[in-house]
Every structure is written in structure tokens, then in C-alpha cells.
Design a protein around this motif. Structure first.
Motif, PDB file in Angstrom:
ATOM      1  N   PRO A  46     -17.001 -21.635 -20.277  1.00  0.00           N
ATOM      2  CA  PRO A  46     -15.785 -21.915 -19.494  1.00  0.00           C
ATOM      3  C   PRO A  46     -14.707 -22.639 -20.294  1.00  0.00           C
ATOM      4  N   GLU A  47     -15.124 -23.622 -21.096  1.00  0.00           N
ATOM      5  CA  GLU A  47     -14.144 -24.405 -21.852  1.00  0.00           C
ATOM      6  C   GLU A  47     -13.420 -23.538 -22.883  1.00  0.00           C
ATOM      7  N   LYS A  48     -14.191 -22.739 -23.623  1.00  0.00           N
ATOM      8  CA  LYS A  48     -13.598 -21.855 -24.626  1.00  0.00           C
ATOM      9  C   LYS A  48     -12.708 -20.792 -23.969  1.00  0.00           C
ATOM     10  N   ALA A  49     -13.110 -20.356 -22.800  1.00  0.00           N
ATOM     11  CA  ALA A  49     -12.306 -19.354 -22.086  1.00  0.00           C
ATOM     12  C   ALA A  49     -10.938 -19.923 -21.726  1.00  0.00           C
ATOM     13  N   ARG A  50     -10.936 -21.192 -21.287  1.00  0.00           N
ATOM     14  CA  ARG A  50      -9.661 -21.853 -20.981  1.00  0.00           C
ATOM     15  C   ARG A  50      -8.790 -21.977 -22.236  1.00  0.00           C
ATOM     16  N   GLN A  51      -9.444 -22.347 -23.338  1.00  0.00           N
ATOM     17  CA  GLN A  51      -8.693 -22.487 -24.598  1.00  0.00           C
ATOM     18  C   GLN A  51      -8.097 -21.155 -25.038  1.00  0.00           C
ATOM     19  N   LEU A  52      -8.845 -20.082 -24.786  1.00  0.00           N
ATOM     20  CA  LEU A  52      -8.355 -18.770 -25.172  1.00  0.00           C
ATOM     21  C   LEU A  52      -7.079 -18.414 -24.387  1.00  0.00           C
ATOM     22  N   VAL A  53      -7.089 -18.718 -23.096  1.00  0.00           N
ATOM     23  CA  VAL A  53      -5.905 -18.444 -22.270  1.00  0.00           C
ATOM     24  C   VAL A  53      -4.712 -19.252 -22.782  1.00  0.00           C
ATOM     25  N   GLU A  54      -4.973 -20.507 -23.087  1.00  0.00           N
ATOM     26  CA  GLU A  54      -3.910 -21.387 -23.601  1.00  0.00           C
ATOM     27  C   GLU A  54      -3.343 -20.817 -24.920  1.00  0.00           C
ATOM     28  N   TRP A  55      -4.245 -20.354 -25.757  1.00  0.00           N
ATOM     29  CA  TRP A  55      -3.847 -19.766 -27.048  1.00  0.00           C
ATOM     30  C   TRP A  55      -2.990 -18.511 -26.847  1.00  0.00           C
ATOM     31  N   LEU A  56      -3.413 -17.653 -25.910  1.00  0.00           N
ATOM     32  CA  LEU A  56      -2.624 -16.441 -25.641  1.00  0.00           C
ATOM     33  C   LEU A  56      -1.208 -16.822 -25.188  1.00  0.00           C
ATOM     34  N   LYS A  90       0.454 -19.651 -25.790  1.00  0.00           N
ATOM     35  CA  LYS A  90       1.243 -20.329 -26.821  1.00  0.00           C
ATOM     36  C   LYS A  90       1.534 -19.424 -28.006  1.00  0.00           C
ATOM     37  N   ALA A  91       0.478 -18.820 -28.550  1.00  0.00           N
ATOM     38  CA  ALA A  91       0.641 -18.035 -29.781  1.00  0.00           C
ATOM     39  C   ALA A  91       1.251 -16.666 -29.497  1.00  0.00           C
ATOM     40  N   ARG A  92       1.008 -16.138 -28.297  1.00  0.00           N
ATOM     41  CA  ARG A  92       1.480 -14.799 -27.941  1.00  0.00           C
ATOM     42  C   ARG A  92       1.283 -13.808 -29.093  1.00  0.00           C
ATOM     43  N   PRO A  93       0.032 -13.642 -29.553  1.00  0.00           N
ATOM     44  CA  PRO A  93      -0.194 -12.782 -30.715  1.00  0.00           C
ATOM     45  C   PRO A  93       0.294 -11.352 -30.470  1.00  0.00           C
ATOM     46  N   GLU A  94       0.969 -10.802 -31.473  1.00  0.00           N
ATOM     47  CA  GLU A  94       1.396  -9.391 -31.412  1.00  0.00           C
ATOM     48  C   GLU A  94       0.183  -8.481 -31.278  1.00  0.00           C
ATOM     49  N   VAL A  95      -0.875  -8.896 -32.022  1.00  0.00           N
ATOM     50  CA  VAL A  95      -2.094  -8.090 -32.083  1.00  0.00           C
ATOM     51  C   VAL A  95      -3.262  -8.975 -31.673  1.00  0.00           C
ATOM     52  N   VAL A  96      -4.079  -8.533 -30.742  1.00  0.00           N
ATOM     53  CA  VAL A  96      -5.310  -9.284 -30.479  1.00  0.00           C
ATOM     54  C   VAL A  96      -6.466  -8.608 -31.204  1.00  0.00           C
ATOM     55  N   ASN A  97      -7.173  -9.429 -31.956  1.00  0.00           N
ATOM     56  CA  ASN A  97      -8.165  -8.930 -32.887  1.00  0.00           C
ATOM     57  C   ASN A  97      -9.513  -9.543 -32.540  1.00  0.00           C
ATOM     58  N   THR A  98     -10.506  -8.680 -32.394  1.00  0.00           N
ATOM     59  CA  THR A  98     -11.819  -9.129 -31.948  1.00  0.00           C
ATOM     60  C   THR A  98     -12.412 -10.182 -32.890  1.00  0.00           C
ATOM     61  N   ASP A  99     -12.268  -9.964 -34.199  1.00  0.00           N
ATOM     62  CA  ASP A  99     -12.886 -10.888 -35.151  1.00  0.00           C
ATOM     63  C   ASP A  99     -12.220 -12.254 -35.133  1.00  0.00           C
ATOM     64  N   GLU A 100     -10.884 -12.250 -35.007  1.00  0.00           N
ATOM     65  CA  GLU A 100     -10.158 -13.523 -34.944  1.00  0.00           C
ATOM     66  C   GLU A 100     -10.545 -14.298 -33.685  1.00  0.00           C
ATOM     67  N   MET A 101     -10.556 -13.622 -32.546  1.00  0.00           N
ATOM     68  CA  MET A 101     -10.885 -14.308 -31.290  1.00  0.00           C
ATOM     69  C   MET A 101     -12.337 -14.782 -31.295  1.00  0.00           C
TER      70      MET A 101
END
Lengths: 432, 206
Positions: free
Chosen positions: B145-155, B157-168
């Protein structure tokens, strides 16, 4: 457990580049395909038949026998079933991602054996990375002259198309997969004809084989039929990929021969149950399979026949382990919900029945269950799968509906007290 | 019906030419239509119908059958949280609740900005790395749950052009189903699979 490996050998020994053409060739890759181009259909079908190789997609049907059924009309087609979606199963993903050339070599051998010049590799849409790897490998194979016109400098042509699914478990059923490839809704076809080998893609004779099944073929040709049989356990020849998940210390895919016991698989291979918990139950062969419980089934040898005699199946090799903190009503609800969601809707017993089973289970889980609910669950189940027999007697075009009955029968057979406690106490007895 | 940009039309022609029968191209063409507009519009499905030689109703009959064809906008980043049996056993319901709170929508909805959509998914074939989830079908295993929240926050803030499985996976993931061994820098640009023949694969380091 240090059993010899076949389909996962390369990725275990060469973890960083097992998917590349260079590594594949450096480890004997495409030697079997080169041999196959100079063999006859009869020789190849006979080799695979006598190897005893059974389909690894769930039905465990003899691969060689399936090939021998192929009707003489041409064109004929080969369809690779990479629509792996059975809850608990993740073995084909590893094979696609980590050793795509092994699959392509299997495709070439199968195409030659069945005089097929068009092959389709159908990969589920939720597997973009495996699809990228396979597509890349297919392009490499074309550039090498292993695919395309006149493969290996012969006059044999073979076109391979990678096709992505779009999120439908039912497309793992071979006639649904064929409809999907034809650009239709992925609904299973009415039987007969029973085998796509007679009438399949574009109404032509069609071979449909699973990813793991085809990945075994280069090894059968390279090492010989006898070596392949010797690796296995009696009637279950070769190795088998077990996907172990749930409450175990070391979940993962394990390539093993049949014949070890469930105790050995769960406690030795997968490291046992973490956090000091105890084993409560496990699903031996994917979400469709009836559950097993300790101590009754723990020391059964894992073979196709022993599992069938005990009223379940090895299916796609997915073993889902549950510890003693698991609410079986909730677990059953989750499995049934899957089938309700994935029902294609053609057959009333499945479309209506799976949804009602889900709703009744949810009612019990939430503490709103009624005294009659266990009987009601069995009654609905009986309408989907007559007599609740194993293997199921179907009222439907395909086995999806009867699959949803497996968890119902399991929890009422082994955990009736826990189900009734939900009903009598109005809550889950496992929550303090 | 209006055509797609020439590059997409060219991809469509190449895809159709592969198959012995035009209609077989319906599924890949539906992905092309999604890559043009983010979801399937009537115009997009009409173009597919025209290219394949069937009616728009026949195209809709296919599109509505499969869960990955979206008939409504699902956001720039579609989060699919697996809640099937193996993920459920290892806490996926808590992950989904955390995601619902963090994104601020229920499963099946999109946030008000149209940035993040959330859905619960049936088995995504990552049971050995449960609980697992995907962003635009790029996988993250061993989430909590904690990492999932951080992932949403990252999306956000960072608004990555490309979402990459290895990076995430390296940022937010835990134990995977099997050793991934090598990393690749390619990923998805929208809520549809990143796959070369669809023109939907981008490098995240460029």
C-alpha cells in the motif's frame, strides 16, 4: 531438488542474455529446426507422439496425437496459445520473455511436421514486454532466414505473425482463440467439430499448441525421445513447469519432473509457509481445479493420474497455497468472481450461474448468509455442472462454467464448519 | 470517415497485409485507434470498420467484448491493480484501497484532471510477485500500500512521458515472479500496450 532442466535451462544458466539470438545459437539453438527440415511429417509426428509430450496448456492432451488428427486440406494453420490467464499461472510469461527463440524453434518444427506455412503467436494483451521480446525474436529469425520464404535454404515457406489479445481469459479456449484471431468476439465455438485440427482458423485445419508445449520440441529432437521420456516420471514424460504462488516462502516457477509429492513441492521446493503459519489448503492446478487439503493429499505423488484419482487436476501447473489465516469463503468468492467476470455470456448456466454464485458467496462473507445458502450454492452449481462430477459433465459449450464450481465444492466438502460459522455468527470467524 | 495521420495509416496497411483475412486485423487496428485518441471513439471505430470492410456495429461488438479496449477515457495513466486469488492472499485489497484513497476515485473511475484512471484487474500473470499492478500495462510486482501511494505521487509529480516496467519496478517494486535479469529503457505512452507494430513503444531515456 536438482532435476535436469529443459525449457528453463538457458535462462537459469545465462540469466542476462537468454533471450538473445547470439546466446540461443551459442547454446545449440536452431540445430533441431535444421534437422527437422530434412525429416518427413510422419517421422516428426511419430517422434512427438512417442515422446509422450502432453499439452501444457491445461488439458494435457497428447501433442503428437493432436498433430496426427490434422485434416489433409490445405492451407492449414498453426496457432500458438500464449493467452495465459488462469489465475495462479505465470509460466508462459517467463518462457516468452526469457527464451523467445526456443518457442520460435518449436514453431518451426511444428510447422514442418504439419506442412503449415502460416503461424500465429497469440499473446495476451497484458503481456506487452513478453510480446516485445517475441516480436523482436521473430524479426531476428526472419533476418537469419529461419522464417520467411525458403527457410534454412529449402523451399519451405513459413510466415509468423505475433497477435496481441485484449483482456479475455476465455480466449485461452482454443476455439475462442480462433474466433478472436478471425476478428470476432472471443466466444468458444459449438462442438462438434471437436478439434480445430479438422475445422479451425478460417475453417481450415488448425493446430493449437501452448507455449510450454512447443518450447519442449527442440529438446525432444536434440536429446532424443528416450532421453525426454527418461527425464519424466512414468506416463508423465519430460519436465513440467509449476507456478507456485500464495502463502509460500519462495513463490516462483519451478521446472520439475512429475512424481514428487505435494509436501515436497510446497515445503521443500517452495520453502514452506512463512510467518509460522500452517498450511490450510491449496489449489493444485489453477483456479479451475478442485482444492486439496492436508493431511489427505500432502503425500500424493504429483502425477496426472494420481491427481485425477483424487478428484482434481494439474491443469496449467498453477499451485496456489493458502495458510490458516485465509478465509475460505473469501478465497472461493475471489476465484468465482474471476469466472463470472470472464464468462463470455453465450451459455445461460455459466452466464447466470457464475454471477449468482459470486453474489451468494459475497453475502455469506459479509455476514448476511442464510441457513440454506450452502445448499443453494450446490444447487446452482449442479445446474452448471450436472451431478457435480469430476471431470465435470457440462451443460455449456466450454469448461469455464464448470470451473467456477470447483471452489464451491471444495469449501463445502472441506470447510463446511467455517462456512456455517459465517452464517451463524454473522461474520468471518477468522477475524478476532 | 476521416483518416488517421499518414504514419498510422501506413501501420494499419502493414498490419492488414500480414493476415490472410482482413477481418483478422480488427484487434490490432483497435489498438491503433486507441493510440490516436487515448480511447475508442465512434470515429476511431468507424475508421477500423472502413479499413477492414465490416460495419461499425461489428467493430463495436468486438471492442465491447475485451476489457483492454476502452470505450471511455481512462486517463493518461491507467493503473490496473490485480485483485485475483494469489494477489488477494498477499494483500491486494489493501493496495487497491490505498490507490483509491491516493488517486481519490473508486475503481473504474478517472480523476478529475483526467490524469490517472484506476481499475481492479483480474489475474495479470504475476502471481509469483503478488501483489502486482500495472501502469499502462507495464508491470510492477511485489507492491504494497505504501509503495502504491508513492507511485501515484510520482506519476502526478514526474508525469513521465514514458512509463517503463523496469524503472517502476526498481522504484516501487519488491519481489518479482522471476528474476528479470536485464533492464530495458522502453515503455508505454498511453493506456494501451507498448508494442512496436502499433508504434506505441518509446524509449524513456531519449
Amino acid at each position: 531438488m536438482n532435476a535436469p532442466l529443459l525449457v528453463t535451462k538457458r535462462m537459469v544458466e545465462h540469466p542476462t542474455d537468454s533471450h538473445t539470438l547470439e546466446r540461443y545459437k551459442a547454446t545449440g539453438g536452431y540445430a533441431a529446426a535444421k534437422r527437422a527440415v530434412s525429416m518427413t511429417r510422419d517421422e516428426l509426428v511419430e517422434a512427438v507422439k512417442s515422446s509422450g509430450l502432453l499439452g501444457r496448456g491445461g488439458a494435457a492432451f497428447s501433442a503428437g496425437l493432436k498433430w496426427s488428427f490434422l485434416a489433409p486440406a490445405r492451407p492449414a494453420y498453426l496457432v500458438v496459445n500464449g493467452d495465459e490467464s488462469e489465475p495462479g499461472t505465470f509460466k508462459d510469461r517467463q518462457l516468452l520473455e526469457r527464451d523467445p527463440h526456443q518457442l520460435i524453434e518449436g514453431v518451426i518444427i511444428t510447422a514442418i511436421a504439419n506442412e503449415v506455412h502460416h503461424a500465429f503467436i497469440y499473446i495476451r494483451g497484458e503481456y506487452p514486454k513478453p510480446a516485445r521480446r517475441v516480436q523482436q525474436a521473430v524479426e531476428e529469425a526472419y533476418r537469419q532466414g529461419y522464417l520467411g520464404q525458403g527457410i534454412f535454404n529449402t523451399d519451405f515457406d513459413l510466415e509468423v505473425i505475433v497477435h496481441l489479445g485484449a483482456g479475455a481469459y476465455i480466449c485461452g479456449e482454443e476455439t475462442a482463440l480462433i474466433n478472436s484471431l478471425e476478428g470476432l468476439r472471443g466466444e468458444p465455438r459449438l462442438k462438434p467439430p471437436y478439434f480445430p485440427a479438422a475445422v479451425g482458423l478460417y475453417n481450415k485445419p488448425t493446430i493449437v499448441n501452448n507455449v510450454e508445449t512447443l518450447s519442449n520440441l527442440p529438446h525432444i529432437l536434440n536429446d532424443g525421445v528416450d532421453a525426454f521420456k527418461a527425464l519424466g516420471h512414468e506416463a508423465d514424460t519430460g519436465t513440467f513447469l509449476f507456478s507456485v504462488s500464495g502463502h509460500v516462502e519462495k513463490p516462483g516457477n519451478y521446472e520439475l519432473p512429475h512424481g514428487l509429492t505435494w509436501r515436497e513441492l510446497i515445503f521443500d521446493v517452495a520453502g514452506g509457509i512463512p510467518n509460522g503459519r500452517k498450511l490450510k489448503t491449496w489449489i493444485p492446478g489453477g483456479a479451475s481445479a478442485p482444492w486439496f487439503v492436508p493431511p489427505d493429499h500432502l503425500d500424493l505423488p504429483i502425477t496426472k493420474d494420481d491427481t485425477a484419482k483424487a478428484g482434481s487436476m494439474l491443469g496449467s501447473g498453477a499451485v496456489v497455497v493458502m495458510n490458516d489465516s485465509t478465509c475460505v469463503v473469501r478465497a472461493a468468492e475471489r476465484v468465482v468472481r474471476f469466472f463470472a467476470h470472464e464468462s463470455c455470456g453465450q451459455c445461460t448456466p455459466c452466464r447466470e450461474g457464475t454471477s449468482w454464485l459470486e453474489l451468494i458467496l459475497r453475502r455469506i462473507e459479509s455476514g448476511q448468509g442464510r441457513e440454506v445458502d450452502p445448499d443453494l450454492l450446490l444447487d446452482v452449481s449442479d445446474n452448471i455442472s450436472v451431478g457435480l462430477a469430476w471431470p465435470p459433465k457440462m451443460t455449456t459449450i466450454c469448461p469455464l462454467g464448470p470451473s467456477a464450481v470447483s471452489p464451491i465444492i471444495s469449501i463445502i466438502k472441506y470447510f463446511k464448519d467455517e462456512v456455517m460459522a459465517h452464517i451463524h455468527d454473522g461474520r468471518c470467524p477468522l477475524i478476532a | 470517415m476521416s483518416k488517421w495521420p499518414e504514419a498510422t495509416e501506413e501501420r494499419a496497411r502493414a498490419i492488414i497485409a500480414q493476415y490472410p483475412n482482413r477481418r483478422s486485423a480488427v484487434m490490432p487496428l483497435l489498438y491503433l485507434a486507441m493510440s490516436e485518441e487515448g480511447y475508442l471513439t465512434e470515429a476511431g471505430m468507424a475508421r477500423v470498420a472502413e479499413l477492414v470492410g465490416i460495419t461499425p456495429a461489428q467493430v463495436l461488438s468486438v471492442a465491447s467484448f475485451y476489457t483492454m479496449y476502452k470505450l471511455e477515457p481512462v486517463g493518461r495513466y491507467l493503473i490496473s491493480c490485480c485483485t485475483s486469488i494469489s494477489c488477494m492472499l498477499l494483500g491486494s485489497d489493501d493496495v487497491l484501497h490505498a490507490l483509491e484513497e491516493e488517486v481519490g476515485v473508486a475503481s473504474g473511475e478517472v480523476d478529475s484532471e483526467g490524469l490517472i484512471g484506476l481499475e481492479h484487474a483480474e489475474c495479470i500473470g504475476a502471481c509469483g510477485g503478488a501483489p502486482a499492478m500495472q501502469v499502462n500495462y507495464e508491470l510492477i510486482e511485489g507492491i504494497n500500500p505504501e509503495k502504491a501511494r508513492q507511485l501515484v505521487e510520482w506519476l502526478r509529480k514526474a508525469r513521465p512521458e514514458v512509463v517503463n516496467t523496469d524503472e517502476m519496478q526498481s522504484l516501487f517494486g519488491g519481489r518479482p515472479s522471476f528474476d528479470w535479469a536485464i533492464t530495458e529503457d522502453v515503455g508505454a505512452v498511453g493506456p494501451y500496450p507498448a508494442y512496436e507494430p502499433f508504434g506505441t513503444v518509446r524509449s524513456s531515456t531519449e
